[in-house]
Design a protein around this motif. Structure first.
Motif, short mmCIF file in Angstrom:
data_model
loop_
_atom_site.label_atom_id
_atom_site.label_comp_id
_atom_site.label_asym_id
_atom_site.label_seq_id
_atom_site.Cartn_x
_atom_site.Cartn_y
_atom_site.Cartn_z
N ASN A 173 0.83 -1.20 0.00
CA ASN A 173 0.00 0.00 0.00
C ASN A 173 0.87 1.25 0.00
O ASN A 173 1.91 1.30 0.66
N LYS A 174 0.39 2.28 -0.71
CA LYS A 174 1.02 3.59 -0.61
C LYS A 174 0.56 4.28 0.67
O LYS A 174 1.31 5.03 1.30
N VAL A 175 -0.72 4.06 1.03
CA VAL A 175 -1.27 4.50 2.31
C VAL A 175 -2.09 3.34 2.87
O VAL A 175 -2.60 2.51 2.13
N GLN A 176 -2.20 3.29 4.18
CA GLN A 176 -3.00 2.24 4.81
C GLN A 176 -4.46 2.68 4.85
O GLN A 176 -4.79 3.72 5.43
N PRO A 177 -5.37 1.91 4.24
CA PRO A 177 -6.78 2.30 4.28
C PRO A 177 -7.41 1.92 5.61
O PRO A 177 -6.87 1.08 6.34
N PRO A 178 -8.57 2.50 5.96
CA PRO A 178 -9.27 2.04 7.15
C PRO A 178 -9.78 0.61 6.97
O PRO A 178 -10.10 0.20 5.85
N ALA A 179 -9.85 -0.14 8.03
CA ALA A 179 -10.47 -1.47 7.98
C ALA A 179 -11.97 -1.32 7.76
O ALA A 179 -12.58 -0.34 8.20
N ASP A 180 -12.55 -2.27 7.05
CA ASP A 180 -14.00 -2.29 6.77
C ASP A 180 -14.45 -1.05 6.01
O ASP A 180 -15.61 -0.64 6.12
#
Length: 226
Positions: free
Chosen positions: A108-115
């Motif tokens: 990932n370039k950025v970590q997305p939120p879970a769910d």
């Protein structure tokens, strides 16, 4: 069958009645979310596109939701069955304890939120509409949380009129990742991708997939531009 945005939108009215008179879509709502327009400035979630169905609130190349109820089994859970009876393809980010398996992978370039819900399986010619409530008229910029296997372009309409022209989406493909399916799950944040003038009050945004497709679109984060 391709559905033209012009089939749904007609005259754009002045401030105080921005939404075209004949638009039949309504803001998304369910037992977890009130059916009210999403706020600008603020985070505008793509998966909360308007209610109204094919040709009104969205156009999709087929009537099957390839995420909810298909990739994600229909097991009675909210996320797995989210809007599964509609043509727009929706899914959500999945995190696991073992690293590098799903949307919490190290590519990932950025970590997305879970769910995090998102619109995926996108194809050129598809579009969806979101009713927003704009606090103040003016110039806004927006970041986009997304993935893109091959790059491409999108555009935004405001109340039925093109407001951005083509917006280039950078590919998130990473040759270093050995797992082919995960190339669709490298998340990135396109900062300041959108710059658009918005009227105050209720406004309908239309997100068009222009070229390439195969993007996952999570949200637009709108801020007043200075």
């Amino acid at each position: 069958m391709a559905v033209s945005a012009a089939m749904v939108f007609a005259t754009v009215f002045a401030h105080g009645a921005n939404v075209p008179k004949d638009y039949k879509g309504t803001p998304y709502g369910d037992n977890k979310h009130k059916g009210v327009a999403q706020s600008v400035p603020g985070r505008v979630e793509c998966a909360y596109y308007d209610r109204g169905g094919e040709g009104v609130a969205y156009h999709d190349t087929d009537a099957k939701n390839h995420g909810s109820g298909e990739l994600n089994p229909a097991n009675g859970t909210y996320l797995n069955e989210f809007r599964m009876g509609e043509g727009v393809d929706t899914s959500y980010t999945k995190f696991h304890r073992m690293p590098d398996l799903f949307d919490d992978n190290s590519y990932n370039k950025v970590q997305p939120p879970a769910d995090q819900l998102y619109v995926g399986w996108t194809e050129p010619g598809e579009w969806f509409r979101i009713t927003v409530d704009v606090a103040h008229a003016g110039l806004y910029s927006a970041d986009l949380l997304y993935t893109s296997n091959r790059g491409g372009s999108i555009s935004l309409d405001v109340n039925g009129k093109d407001a951005t022209g083509p917006l280039a989406i950078e590919s998130t493909y990473d040759v270093a990742d050995p797992i082919a399916w995960r190339q669709w799950h490298h998340w990135n944040l396109a900062k300041g991708l959108v710059k658009v003038r918005l009227p105050a009050g209720k406004t309908v945004l239309t997100v068009h997939i222009l070229t390439q497709g195969q993007m996952n679109l999570a949200y637009f984060d709108f801020k007043e531009a200075h």
